[in-house]
Design a protein around this motif. Structure first.
Motif, short mmCIF file in Angstrom:
data_model
loop_
_atom_site.label_atom_id
_atom_site.label_comp_id
_atom_site.label_asym_id
_atom_site.label_seq_id
_atom_site.Cartn_x
_atom_site.Cartn_y
_atom_site.Cartn_z
N ALA A 173 0.81 -1.22 0.00
CA ALA A 173 0.00 0.00 0.00
C ALA A 173 0.85 1.27 0.00
O ALA A 173 0.40 2.32 0.45
CB ALA A 173 -0.95 -0.01 1.18
N THR A 174 2.07 1.18 -0.53
CA THR A 174 2.88 2.39 -0.65
C THR A 174 2.12 3.38 -1.53
O THR A 174 1.65 3.00 -2.61
CB THR A 174 4.24 2.06 -1.30
OG1 THR A 174 4.80 0.95 -0.62
CG2 THR A 174 5.20 3.24 -1.23
N GLY A 175 1.98 4.61 -1.05
CA GLY A 175 1.24 5.61 -1.82
C GLY A 175 -0.17 5.82 -1.30
O GLY A 175 -0.83 6.77 -1.69
N ALA A 176 -0.65 4.93 -0.41
CA ALA A 176 -1.97 5.13 0.19
C ALA A 176 -1.83 5.98 1.45
O ALA A 176 -0.75 6.03 2.05
CB ALA A 176 -2.59 3.78 0.54
N THR A 177 -2.91 6.67 1.82
CA THR A 177 -2.86 7.53 3.01
C THR A 177 -4.06 7.27 3.91
O THR A 177 -5.10 6.78 3.46
CB THR A 177 -2.86 9.02 2.65
OG1 THR A 177 -4.03 9.31 1.87
CG2 THR A 177 -1.61 9.41 1.85
N TYR A 178 -3.90 7.61 5.18
CA TYR A 178 -4.98 7.52 6.16
C TYR A 178 -5.03 8.86 6.88
O TYR A 178 -4.05 9.27 7.49
CB TYR A 178 -4.70 6.38 7.13
CG TYR A 178 -5.71 6.25 8.25
CD1 TYR A 178 -6.94 5.62 8.02
CD2 TYR A 178 -5.43 6.74 9.52
CE1 TYR A 178 -7.86 5.50 9.04
CE2 TYR A 178 -6.36 6.61 10.55
CZ TYR A 178 -7.57 6.00 10.29
OH TYR A 178 -8.49 5.86 11.31
N LYS A 179 -6.17 9.53 6.77
CA LYS A 179 -6.32 10.88 7.35
C LYS A 179 -5.13 11.77 7.00
O LYS A 179 -4.56 12.44 7.86
CB LYS A 179 -6.56 10.77 8.85
CG LYS A 179 -7.78 9.91 9.15
CD LYS A 179 -8.41 10.10 10.48
CE LYS A 179 -9.75 9.36 10.50
NZ LYS A 179 -10.35 9.18 11.81
N GLY A 180 -4.74 11.72 5.76
CA GLY A 180 -3.68 12.59 5.26
C GLY A 180 -2.27 12.09 5.50
O GLY A 180 -1.31 12.65 4.98
N LYS A 181 -2.14 11.01 6.29
CA LYS A 181 -0.78 10.51 6.57
C LYS A 181 -0.45 9.29 5.71
O LYS A 181 -1.28 8.39 5.58
CB LYS A 181 -0.67 10.08 8.04
CG LYS A 181 -0.70 11.22 9.01
CD LYS A 181 -0.49 10.65 10.41
CE LYS A 181 -0.67 11.74 11.46
NZ LYS A 181 -0.90 11.16 12.79
N PRO A 182 0.76 9.24 5.16
CA PRO A 182 1.13 8.05 4.38
C PRO A 182 1.10 6.80 5.26
O PRO A 182 1.50 6.85 6.43
CB PRO A 182 2.57 8.34 3.96
CG PRO A 182 2.72 9.82 4.05
CD PRO A 182 1.82 10.26 5.17
N LEU A 183 0.62 5.69 4.71
CA LEU A 183 0.67 4.44 5.46
C LEU A 183 2.13 4.09 5.72
O LEU A 183 2.99 4.32 4.88
CB LEU A 183 -0.01 3.32 4.68
CG LEU A 183 -1.51 3.45 4.47
CD1 LEU A 183 -2.04 2.18 3.82
CD2 LEU A 183 -2.25 3.70 5.78
#
Ligand SMILES: *Cc1c(COP(=O)(O)O)cnc(C)c1O
Length: 398
Positions: A161-171
């Motif tokens: 999931a490189t490139g995905a974010t959670y509440k604006g933060k990179p995973l």
């Protein structure tokens, strides 16, 4: 996904810098390398891109998980909570340290179920390791809260999931430690490689030294560095780092292409009322490397998956029948087939695997199909593919 589809001039150029002087080692040889430090440069760029204070490159994603666990001081008999749907590397890394993987049910996010996670905590639990499978994520707020309440270490495996974010933060930047893989089939590739991410100075030093025989990397003379503790060799080479550097610079470009392709197929499948999609936790943005959906039951998913293969819809996975990513077929784990004796605490801790069943995970994985989203498809390819997929599913459901 994956980055290898778009290997080209930029990767070649970075590689040529290394080949020009022949320093393939990431440490030392200062005079010979004409100022080229590919691993160091990649670490800096990873820190910027993934918003952490420290990135430590290692030789693989599996090494990243192993080094992260070791950096956190996890060892014999300690329990680490991991999802039933993951890659074999999760339990391999835990077991190499003599620790015990506690496999826990997933939910419709295809990652750790929060209630099941809470219920799995014992006095031996040291860490929770969510695995952000297929481009989306676990509910990180809930996991952070659990870890804070129970004083546990949170290790994110964001290899997929490189490139995905959670509440604006990179995973990978949210837990105490994050792990990523740069192997040949991941969204960005170095051929082989991985990284440990953290905002914690002490955990970073541990990862840095441990991945290079415990050398403390203070001073320039490799022979006089101190060894604060025993380590191992999990180093990345300059060749791999060079490719990774070119690929990281293309991450946004890759995510954009994936999102476009993903959206076309998702919109087409949305027209079939029986098809539902994996839940993405609130505030989450996927990397769009896979499109994961559910069919009404196991038979439907099996049949559709087989028909996809027969009719040339490639790269779609029905993980229920696959033995790399889901517990159902991990007989080698359940039978504890190791080449070497496991510590007795680990053996005892793992005995649950002989009998435990995971109905809730079966319920979701049995009905799930996850399709890789490729970078190399033309607009025409994507349209055709979406049509073919909806056609096959609709015909089956009729
Ligand atoms: C690929 C992968 C790994 C291991 O990465 P390697 O670089 O192949 O060792 C670990 N975890 C997950 C979720 C992965 O997909």
């Amino acid at each position: 996904m994956p980055g290898f589809e778009l290997f080209g001039d930029k990767e070649r150029q970075e590689l040529n810098d290394v080949l020009d002087n022949g320093v393939l080692m990431r440490y030392g040889f200062d005079g010979m390398r004409n100022g080229h430090w590919k691993a160091r440069a990649l670490e800096k760029e990873l820190e910027n891109k993934l918003q952490v204070t420290h990135a430590q490159l290692v030789s693989s994603g599996t090494a990243a998980v192993s080094v992260a666990l070791a950096a956190a001081g996890i060892g014999a008999g300690d329990e680490v909570i991991v999802p039933t749907f993951t890659f074999v590397a999760s339990f391999e890394a835990i077991m190499m340290l003599g620790a015990v993987p506690i496999l826990v049910d997933i939910d419709d996010t295809l990652t750790l179920d929060i209630e099941a996670t809470k219920n799995a905590i014992t006095s031996k639990t040291k860490a929770i390791m969510p695995v952000h499978m297929c481009g989306s994520m676990a509910n990180m707020d809930a996991l952070v809260e659990i870890c804070n309440a129970h004083n546990l270490i949170l290790i994110e495996d964001s290899s997929q999931a490189t490139g995905a974010t959670y509440k604006g933060k990179p995973l990978g930047s949210i837990g105490d430690l994050g792990c990523l893989s740069l192997d040949f089939v991941k969204i960005i590739t170095a051929g082989e490689g991985g990284a440990v991410l953290t905002n914690n100075e002490k955990l970073y030093r541990n990862a840095d030294y441990f991945s290079d025989h415990g050398h403390d990397h203070i001073g320039n003379d490799r022979g006089t560095e101190a060894h604060p503790f025993l380590g191992y060799n999990f180093r990345i080479s300059e060749l791999h780092a060079a490719v990774g550097l070119a690929q990281l610079r293309r991450l946004d470009e890759f995510v954009t292409i994936q999102k476009k392709n993903y959206t076309v197929i998702r919109e087409a499948l949305s027209n079939i009322p029986e098809v539902t999609f994996r839940t993405v936790p609130e505030g989450g943005k996927e990397s769009y490397s896979f499109l994961s959906f559910f069919l009404p039951d196991l038979d439907a998913a099996r049949k559709v998956s087989t028909t996809f293969k027969e009719q040339g819809v490639d790269a779609c996975f029905h993980y229920y029948d696959n033995n790399w990513h889901y517990i159902r077929k991990w007989e080698h784990l359940k039978d504890l087939k190791t080449l070497y004796p496991l510590p007795s605490e680990a053996k005892k801790g793992l005995s649950y695997l002989k009998t435990k069943t995971f109905e809730q995970s079966d319920h979701y994985i049995g009905r799930n199909i996850s399709c890789l989203i490729k970078l190399s498809w033309t607009e025409e390819d994507v349209k055709k593919r979406a049509l073919k997929m909806t056609d096959i599913i609709s015909k089956y459901l009729k």
